[in-house]
Design a protein around this motif. Structure first.
Motif, short mmCIF file in Angstrom:
data_model
loop_
_atom_site.label_atom_id
_atom_site.label_comp_id
_atom_site.label_asym_id
_atom_site.label_seq_id
_atom_site.Cartn_x
_atom_site.Cartn_y
_atom_site.Cartn_z
N TRP A 1 0.82 -1.20 0.00
CA TRP A 1 0.00 0.00 0.00
C TRP A 1 0.86 1.26 0.00
O TRP A 1 0.45 2.29 -0.52
N GLY A 2 2.05 1.16 0.61
CA GLY A 2 2.96 2.30 0.54
C GLY A 2 3.41 2.57 -0.89
O GLY A 2 3.46 3.71 -1.35
N ILE A 3 3.75 1.49 -1.61
CA ILE A 3 4.12 1.62 -3.02
C ILE A 3 2.94 2.14 -3.83
O ILE A 3 3.08 2.98 -4.74
N TYR A 4 1.75 1.67 -3.45
CA TYR A 4 0.53 2.13 -4.12
C TYR A 4 0.34 3.63 -3.92
O TYR A 4 -0.01 4.36 -4.85
N VAL B 1 10.82 -3.50 6.94
CA VAL B 1 9.61 -2.78 6.56
C VAL B 1 9.77 -1.29 6.81
O VAL B 1 9.40 -0.45 5.97
N LEU B 2 10.33 -0.92 7.95
CA LEU B 2 10.52 0.49 8.24
C LEU B 2 11.45 1.16 7.24
O LEU B 2 11.23 2.30 6.83
N LYS C 1 -1.35 1.90 10.48
CA LYS C 1 -1.44 0.44 10.53
C LYS C 1 -0.09 -0.17 10.92
O LYS C 1 -0.02 -1.08 11.75
N THR C 2 0.98 0.32 10.34
CA THR C 2 2.30 -0.24 10.61
C THR C 2 2.73 0.00 12.04
O THR C 2 3.20 -0.91 12.73
N ILE C 3 2.57 1.23 12.50
CA ILE C 3 3.08 1.61 13.82
C ILE C 3 2.26 0.99 14.95
O ILE C 3 2.80 0.45 15.91
N PHE C 4 0.94 1.02 14.80
CA PHE C 4 0.09 0.62 15.92
C PHE C 4 -0.37 -0.83 15.86
O PHE C 4 -0.83 -1.36 16.87
N ILE C 5 -0.24 -1.49 14.72
CA ILE C 5 -0.76 -2.86 14.60
C ILE C 5 0.35 -3.84 14.22
O ILE C 5 0.64 -4.79 14.95
N ASP C 6 0.96 -3.60 13.08
CA ASP C 6 1.87 -4.61 12.52
C ASP C 6 3.12 -4.81 13.37
O ASP C 6 3.53 -5.95 13.63
N LEU C 7 3.76 -3.73 13.79
CA LEU C 7 5.05 -3.85 14.46
C LEU C 7 4.96 -4.45 15.85
O LEU C 7 5.98 -4.86 16.41
N SER C 8 3.77 -4.54 16.39
CA SER C 8 3.63 -5.11 17.73
C SER C 8 3.87 -6.60 17.75
O SER C 8 4.22 -7.17 18.78
N SER C 9 3.70 -7.27 16.59
CA SER C 9 3.85 -8.73 16.55
C SER C 9 4.91 -9.21 15.59
O SER C 9 5.18 -10.40 15.51
N ALA C 10 5.54 -8.32 14.86
CA ALA C 10 6.52 -8.73 13.85
C ALA C 10 7.89 -8.97 14.47
O ALA C 10 8.21 -8.46 15.54
N ASP C 11 8.72 -9.78 13.79
CA ASP C 11 10.09 -10.04 14.23
C ASP C 11 10.94 -8.80 14.05
O ASP C 11 10.62 -7.90 13.27
N THR C 12 12.06 -8.77 14.72
CA THR C 12 12.93 -7.59 14.69
C THR C 12 13.45 -7.29 13.29
O THR C 12 13.42 -6.16 12.82
N ILE C 13 13.93 -8.32 12.59
CA ILE C 13 14.45 -8.12 11.24
C ILE C 13 13.36 -7.61 10.32
O ILE C 13 13.57 -6.70 9.50
N LEU D 1 -1.23 6.87 2.55
CA LEU D 1 0.05 6.88 3.27
C LEU D 1 -0.18 7.00 4.78
O LEU D 1 0.49 6.33 5.57
N ILE D 2 -1.12 7.85 5.19
CA ILE D 2 -1.41 8.00 6.61
C ILE D 2 -1.96 6.71 7.20
O ILE D 2 -1.58 6.28 8.30
N LEU D 3 -2.86 6.05 6.46
CA LEU D 3 -3.40 4.77 6.92
C LEU D 3 -2.30 3.71 7.04
O LEU D 3 -2.28 2.92 7.99
N VAL D 4 -1.41 3.70 6.06
CA VAL D 4 -0.30 2.74 6.11
C VAL D 4 0.57 2.99 7.34
O VAL D 4 0.97 2.06 8.05
N ALA D 5 0.88 4.26 7.59
CA ALA D 5 1.71 4.60 8.75
C ALA D 5 1.03 4.18 10.05
O ALA D 5 1.66 3.57 10.94
#
Length: 535
Positions: free
Chosen positions: A446-449, A496-497, A479-491, A473-477
């Protein structure tokens, strides 16, 4: 009305809060058994009459907004009292409530009509429409139907004769909201009878908007046109929800289509020419009938995909003929078919088999993906090449085409976003990809979009895509900060960042070099005649 609302909207809002205060206090007293039923009714009638008469008496000395609001508030309390007695506890028979509602509505309508008390009419009827929402009774549905019929009839009559357009809008919105509230609040086992009431409301508004347009100098465009379209959409959605397991939805669609085709013929008989109202009603109704016929063969899992290919291909063929023959009504028919098909595909695609080639999933190059591509390609073509001449004045045609082209371009980009999302989801599912989280992949995609939206906007000089891309872009930001990064691996977080930062910088770069040229609407050119001295 706009200036009146801007000037007094705070006062009106205060009146609404005051009405709700009395209504909920009244219900609170009822629920706690503080007063007898007879005393509750007496108190409501006395209080409502006091406000109504007091406001009217003060108004005789000098017409003010406050007097109208007081009278309207009193009328609202009377409506609430009747709703309590007839709907909440069924203390009165439906006919008693009906006659009382007729009497109060006639009084407020005649009084407002005679003395041009627009605020009084709006506040009074709005309170009467809100009252059943406060009471929320699951009994006496027939009484409620009569109640709404009386108020809507009075509102439309005054609206047509006084040209107070909000008296069409407010009852329309509130009536459907009331129906929705009752359905969602009670979720009854059977809704055949309420469905009949909804169908009656649908027919009432179809006739009401046609009559109001005819009385308004045969002006079938504007608010009446938009509300007429909304009426069909709302009724269609509720029909799908309520009658899904009772009656085939295609039957209901066909019935709605017949109503709109009939309305189009009536409007054409009045005007004797093709207008936006005639065309939209006729072709919209015809498409609903065709969709109903298309339901034959339902049962296959890939039926939605087959329908999309059939209707998208039909839209393409109709558009080709319309472009070659320069027949605007065929062009309008083609884009109408496309819009309905796109909405249908968005609704059904998620549960439809993807249609792999020889059992192998290839991103985009599958039957589901190509359906998205076909729809998007049609939309982009329309956004660039479609030109319509449906109005007498060229400047009106230019403005109409401007909005059509931009709308289809925007919708086509939304389709591209759906294509990417759906194909990525299937890619992860079919190839069991685990090295990166699917939700993080959505964010990157969605960021590329969003980046491509900015590129498209810069290329076409359309500021709307800057706003659209900014929103994505705001929705992607978020979603990434408040949802995705809470459960993703460090790498994965780092990767993604980093990718999103590069995308964001690229968007920033494009935004900075984007010339601040405001997109101009088509303007009318005026040529001043030369006088004799200037020749």
């Amino acid at each position: 009305m706009n200036n009146l609302f801007k000037k007094h909207w705070i006062t009106l809002l205060g009146a609404v809060f005051m009405f709700l205060t009395f209504s909920y206090l009244f219900r609170f007293a009822v629920d706690n058994g503080w007063i007898s039923n007879q005393l509750k009714i007496m108190m409501g009638i006395v209080a409502g009459t006091g406000f109504a008469v007091g406001g009217a008496a003060a108004g005789q000395k000098g017409k003010t907004i406050l007097n109208e609001i007081l009278s309207g508030l009193g009328t609202s309390l009377i409506y609430t009292t009747f709703a309590f007695a007839g709907i909440y506890y069924s203390m009165w028979s439906p006919m008693t409530v009906f006659l009382l509602m007729v009497a109060v509505t006639l009084v407020i309508s005649i009084y407002s009509f005679k003395f041009d008390l627009r605020i009084l009419m709006n506040v009074g009827l709005l309170g009467g429409l809100i009252a059943p929402l406060v009471m929320k009774s699951e009994s006496a549905i027939f009484t409620l139907f009569l109640y709404l019929l009386v108020i809507n009839s009075a509102a439309f009559y005054v609206s047509v004769n006084k040209k107070w357009s909000e008296l069409r809008l407010i009852p329309f919105l509130t009536t459907w909201m009331l129906f929705s509230t009752y359905y969602l609040y009670y979720q009854p086992d059977t809704w055949q009878f309420p469905f009949k009431y909804a169908a009656a409301a649908f027919i009432f508004y179809v006739i009401g908007f046609v009559v109001s347009s005819w009385k308004d100098g045969k002006n079938f465009n504007g608010l009446n046109l938009y509300l007429g379209i909304s009426n069909g959409i709302i009724f269609g959605i509720w029909s799908l929800i309520i009658m899904n397991d009772i009656t085939p939805f295609s039957t209901i669609l066909g019935a709605i289509g017949l109503v709109y085709v009939g309305a189009a013929l009536v409007v054409y008989g009045m005007l004797r020419k093709f207008t936006a109202a005639v065309i939209s009603k006729f072709f919209g109704g015809l498409l609903l009938i065709l969709i109903a016929v298309n339901d034959i063969g339902t049962g296959l899992d890939i039926k939605p995909m087959i329908s999309v290919y059939i209707w998208a291909s039909m839209a393409v063929l109709v558009l080709i003929v319309g472009q070659i023959k320069r027949l605007d009504y065929l062009k309008l028919a083609a884009i109408t078919i496309w819009v309905i098909t796109a909405v249908y595909w968005y609704y059904t695609t998620w549960a439809t088999p993807i249609g792999n080639w020889f059992g192998t999933f290839i991103p985009i190059l599958n039957f589901s993906g190509m359906a998205w591509v076909l729809l998007a390609a049609f939309g982009f073509y329309v956004s660039v090449k479609l030109k319509l001449n449906v109005f007498n004045k060229q400047e009106d045609n230019d403005l109409f085409n401007y909005y059509i082209n931009n709308t289809f371009s925007l919708i086509s980009h939304v389709i591209v976003g759906g294509l990417l999302t759906f194909q990525i989801d299937n890619l992860w599912e079919n190839y069991k990809i685990t090295f990166i989280d699917l939700n993080l992949t959505y964010s990157i995609t969605w960021g590329i979009y969003a980046l491509f939206l900015f590129i498209w906007g810069a290329y076409s000089k359309q500021a709307v895509f800057r706003w659209f891309g900014s929103g994505v872009l705001i929705l992607v930001a978020a979603k990434t900060i408040f949802i995705d990064l809470s459960s993703a691996d460090t790498i994965a977080k780092i990767l993604v960042l980093f990718i999103l930062s590069v995308i964001t910088f690229a968007i920033s770069y494009i935004n900075n070099i984007w010339k601040d040229e405001k997109e101009e609407l088509p303007k009318k050119e005026y040529i001043l005649p030369l006088d004799n001295n200037s020749r």
